[in-house]
Design a protein around this motif. Structure first.
Motif, PDB file in Angstrom:
ATOM      1  N   TYR A 422     -18.264  -8.569  -5.515  1.00  0.00           N
ATOM      2  CA  TYR A 422     -18.739  -9.876  -5.786  1.00  0.00           C
ATOM      3  C   TYR A 422     -18.670 -10.436  -4.424  1.00  0.00           C
ATOM      4  O   TYR A 422     -18.357 -11.662  -4.079  1.00  0.00           O
ATOM      5  N   ARG A 423     -19.210  -9.756  -3.105  1.00  0.00           N
ATOM      6  CA  ARG A 423     -19.146 -10.131  -1.835  1.00  0.00           C
ATOM      7  C   ARG A 423     -20.437  -9.915  -1.227  1.00  0.00           C
ATOM      8  O   ARG A 423     -20.984  -8.736  -1.536  1.00  0.00           O
ATOM      9  N   SER A 424     -21.109 -10.593  -0.664  1.00  0.00           N
ATOM     10  CA  SER A 424     -22.246 -10.433   0.203  1.00  0.00           C
ATOM     11  C   SER A 424     -21.810  -9.423   1.343  1.00  0.00           C
ATOM     12  O   SER A 424     -21.015  -9.328   2.034  1.00  0.00           O
ATOM     13  N   SER A 425     -22.853  -8.391   1.386  1.00  0.00           N
ATOM     14  CA  SER A 425     -22.594  -7.326   2.372  1.00  0.00           C
ATOM     15  C   SER A 425     -21.454  -6.468   2.397  1.00  0.00           C
ATOM     16  O   SER A 425     -20.999  -5.604   3.148  1.00  0.00           O
ATOM     17  N   HIS A 426     -20.999  -6.395   1.069  1.00  0.00           N
ATOM     18  CA  HIS A 426     -19.815  -5.483   0.449  1.00  0.00           C
ATOM     19  C   HIS A 426     -20.146  -4.628  -0.691  1.00  0.00           C
ATOM     20  O   HIS A 426     -21.059  -5.237  -1.540  1.00  0.00           O
ATOM     21  N   SER A 427     -19.848  -3.467  -0.911  1.00  0.00           N
ATOM     22  CA  SER A 427     -20.350  -2.722  -1.946  1.00  0.00           C
ATOM     23  C   SER A 427     -19.543  -1.448  -2.236  1.00  0.00           C
ATOM     24  O   SER A 427     -18.204  -1.408  -1.320  1.00  0.00           O
ATOM     25  N   THR A 428     -19.636  -0.686  -3.108  1.00  0.00           N
ATOM     26  CA  THR A 428     -18.664   0.575  -2.952  1.00  0.00           C
ATOM     27  C   THR A 428     -18.755   1.357  -1.832  1.00  0.00           C
ATOM     28  O   THR A 428     -17.783   2.214  -1.636  1.00  0.00           O
ATOM     29  N   GLU A 429     -20.093   1.333  -1.115  1.00  0.00           N
ATOM     30  CA  GLU A 429     -19.828   2.034   0.351  1.00  0.00           C
ATOM     31  C   GLU A 429     -18.974   1.546   1.450  1.00  0.00           C
ATOM     32  O   GLU A 429     -18.189   2.274   1.882  1.00  0.00           O
ATOM     33  N   THR A 430     -18.804   0.202   1.621  1.00  0.00           N
ATOM     34  CA  THR A 430     -17.868  -0.200   2.300  1.00  0.00           C
ATOM     35  C   THR A 430     -16.591   0.041   1.882  1.00  0.00           C
ATOM     36  O   THR A 430     -15.620   0.238   2.647  1.00  0.00           O
ATOM     37  N   ALA A 431     -16.175   0.051   0.495  1.00  0.00           N
ATOM     38  CA  ALA A 431     -14.809   0.334  -0.006  1.00  0.00           C
ATOM     39  C   ALA A 431     -14.389   1.662   0.250  1.00  0.00           C
ATOM     40  O   ALA A 431     -13.125   2.006   0.857  1.00  0.00           O
ATOM     41  N   LEU A 432     -15.379   2.665   0.194  1.00  0.00           N
ATOM     42  CA  LEU A 432     -15.310   4.089   0.815  1.00  0.00           C
ATOM     43  C   LEU A 432     -14.867   4.202   2.086  1.00  0.00           C
ATOM     44  O   LEU A 432     -14.100   4.941   2.514  1.00  0.00           O
ATOM     45  N   LEU A 433     -15.636   3.572   2.882  1.00  0.00           N
ATOM     46  CA  LEU A 433     -15.421   3.715   4.224  1.00  0.00           C
ATOM     47  C   LEU A 433     -14.142   3.182   4.735  1.00  0.00           C
ATOM     48  O   LEU A 433     -13.474   3.720   5.626  1.00  0.00           O
ATOM     49  N   ARG A 434     -13.738   1.819   4.101  1.00  0.00           N
ATOM     50  CA  ARG A 434     -12.441   1.345   4.360  1.00  0.00           C
ATOM     51  C   ARG A 434     -11.322   2.365   3.842  1.00  0.00           C
ATOM     52  O   ARG A 434     -10.300   2.727   4.743  1.00  0.00           O
ATOM     53  N   LEU A 435     -11.512   3.082   2.667  1.00  0.00           N
ATOM     54  CA  LEU A 435     -10.574   4.144   2.333  1.00  0.00           C
ATOM     55  C   LEU A 435     -10.548   5.299   3.351  1.00  0.00           C
ATOM     56  O   LEU A 435      -9.472   5.706   3.599  1.00  0.00           O
ATOM     57  N   HIS A 436     -11.835   5.678   3.740  1.00  0.00           N
ATOM     58  CA  HIS A 436     -11.801   6.788   4.588  1.00  0.00           C
ATOM     59  C   HIS A 436     -10.959   6.442   5.859  1.00  0.00           C
ATOM     60  O   HIS A 436     -10.428   7.363   6.522  1.00  0.00           O
ATOM     61  N   HIS A 437     -11.095   5.299   6.440  1.00  0.00           N
ATOM     62  CA  HIS A 437     -10.805   4.850   7.707  1.00  0.00           C
ATOM     63  C   HIS A 437      -8.992   4.790   7.466  1.00  0.00           C
ATOM     64  O   HIS A 437      -8.409   5.050   8.367  1.00  0.00           O
ATOM     65  N   ASP A 438      -8.746   4.248   6.404  1.00  0.00           N
ATOM     66  CA  ASP A 438      -6.943   4.241   6.273  1.00  0.00           C
ATOM     67  C   ASP A 438      -6.755   5.504   6.222  1.00  0.00           C
ATOM     68  O   ASP A 438      -5.460   5.848   6.562  1.00  0.00           O
ATOM     69  N   ILE A 439      -7.288   6.634   5.342  1.00  0.00           N
ATOM     70  CA  ILE A 439      -6.703   7.965   5.527  1.00  0.00           C
ATOM     71  C   ILE A 439      -6.835   8.687   6.861  1.00  0.00           C
ATOM     72  O   ILE A 439      -5.822   9.226   7.150  1.00  0.00           O
ATOM     73  N   THR A 440      -7.777   8.527   7.633  1.00  0.00           N
ATOM     74  CA  THR A 440      -8.042   9.297   8.696  1.00  0.00           C
ATOM     75  C   THR A 440      -7.275   8.729   9.756  1.00  0.00           C
ATOM     76  O   THR A 440      -6.890   9.327  10.862  1.00  0.00           O
ATOM     77  N   SER A 441      -7.142   7.401   9.800  1.00  0.00           N
ATOM     78  CA  SER A 441      -6.625   6.924  11.187  1.00  0.00           C
ATOM     79  C   SER A 441      -5.087   6.641  11.135  1.00  0.00           C
ATOM     80  O   SER A 441      -4.233   7.077  10.081  1.00  0.00           O
TER      81      SER A 441
END
Length: 441
Positions: A422-441
């Protein structure tokens, strides 16, 4: 005659017994004929040993038989050319007729015949002073003016139509080919010549090939038009595969009574949810789990800022062109006449903001009960979910409120950093990118 029929049925039972079928099943078969009012018409032997193994069963009151059934040699030969008269064939004339097409009376308006320029000129909302009128009064005036105007330009009409199969791939060439085939058939029946029969067969092959070509070409063009729209492609594929979701309802004698029962069930369900929520909030042992991590120092949201005509115009332009039966005019007509209607729509929205109320007409909806999942018991109310079709103006008000809330949340950065829904310019893709970044960084 009754005696012969009984003996022939006994022969069937005898054959069933020889095949290892129990006497109980044979007796059930006999009782089924009598219980369901069925009649067996073959009394002569159809087997070389004198048994009647082939039967013709109809209902006692059926008129499908045009002639008396009789047993005859079908004239079938084996590989050596010897006539094989076992079993014999049953021949009769049947009284068959084409099922009548379903007819339905529809009520419609000729929307495409409306002259939009004349429609705009006839719209007159000047009889009400916007500043003095309440939102409820504005809604009544809005509906009255639009309904009266469309009744002049596109009055309601009724017509009886014949329900025909949906064949959007049917073309003029196919129509001409089928007409030529019908002419060849009439000629063949009239002359009974072999040459005319060959011509008719050729016409049949041409029509069959043309039907296949028209179908394939239509769906090829359709898929190309859809392009990358996966939703429309999935819908088209389901239609081709015959996976259409037919609406099912409880068995009923009166549609009005069924609608009332559904309404009572859905209203009762909402009341139970509200009662449970109230009991939870009033519980003395309940702890407040959600607390603000940072103290809010901004200005509290106590009222919405009024909408401008340009903002309302953008909301209407971006909204899907879908209509509800509760709308005074179709949405496509409203969009074409938006310049004349925008002032009163904007005033309705701003009045709703200032009065902090949603008009009663905006709370009305066409509710359609849908089965939650295929395979569930259709006679249970709990297996249905309500799908509401709201008036178009109600959705415009929702979008206006959402835009003001979103602006406030963005101005004071009240969105959670990890929120993607429910946010503009946000979706499941941004959630996956955030999760991937948190795991790999």
């Amino acid at each position: 005659m009754v005696r012969n029929v009984e003996s022939s049925v006994d022969d069937v039972y005898e054959w069933l017994l020889k095949k290892g079928v129990s006497q109980k099943i044979s007796q059930i078969f006999r009782e089924l004929l009598a219980e369901h009012g069925l009649k067996q018409h073959i009394s002569d032997a159809t087997h070389r040993l004198g048994h009647t193994l082939d039967v013709l069963i109809t209902r006692e009151d059926s008129s499908i038989l045009k002639g008396i059934p009789f047993v005859a040699d079908p004239g079938i030969c084996d590989n050596n050319g010897n006539r094989s008269g076992d079993p014999l064939a049953i021949r009769t004339l049947l009284r068959l007729s084409k099922a009548p097409r379903e007819r339905r009376t529809v009520i419609f308006r000729k929307i495409h015949d409306i002259n939009i320029d004349n429609f705009r000129k006839d719209l007159d909302f000047s009889s009400v002073t916007y500043k003095e009128a309440s939102v409820e009064k504005l809604i009544i005036h809005y509906n009255r003016v639009l309904t009266a105007t469309i009744d002049v330009h596109a009055p309601l009409k009724s017509k009886e139509i014949v329900i025909r199969p949906n064949t959007p791939w049917f073309t003029d060439d196919l129509y001409s080919a089928k007409r030529d085939r019908r002419k060849a058939e009439r000629l063949m029946r009239r002359t009974n010549l072999a040459v005319h029969k060959d011509i008719f067969n050729q016409k049949c092959m041409q029509v069959t090939k043309l039907i296949q070509h028209c179908k394939s070409q239509f769906y090829i063009n359709k898929i190309q038009e859809i392009g990358s729209d996966s939703k429309q492609l999935f819908k088209l594929t389901n239609n081709l595969m015959g996976n259409t979701n037919l609406s099912v309802l409880l068995e009923h004698d009166s549609e009005i009574d069924l609608a009332s029962k559904f309404g009572e069930f859905f209203i009762g369900k909402i009341q139970k949810i509200r009662e449970n929520l109230c009991s939870l909030t009033k519980s003395p042992t309940r702890e407040v789990v959600l607390r603000a991590d940072i103290k809010f120092d901004g200005i509290p949201l106590e009222a919405f800022e009024p909408m401008s005509i340009a903002e309302v115009c953008d909301i209407i332009g971006d909204a899907p062109t879908k209509s509800c039966k509760l709308d005074p005019i179709p949405t496509n007509v409203l969009k074409q006449c938006s310049e004349s209607i925008l002032p009163i729509i904007t005033e309705i929205i701003n009045k709703s903001f200032s009065e902090a109320s949603v008009p009663l007409d905006f709370k009305k909806a066409i509710v359609r009960p849908l089965i939650k999942r295929q395979g569930l018991d259709k006679d249970e109310f709990k297996n249905y979910r309500p799908v509401s079709n709201l008036p178009f103006l109600s959705k415009v008000l929702e979008k206006a409120v959402a835009s003001r809330l979103e602006k406030y949340l963005n101005d004071y950065q009240l969105h959670d950093n990890v929120q993607s829904a429910y946010r503009s310019s946000h979706s499941t893709e941004t959630a996956l990118l955030r999760l991937h970044h948190d795991i790999t960084s």
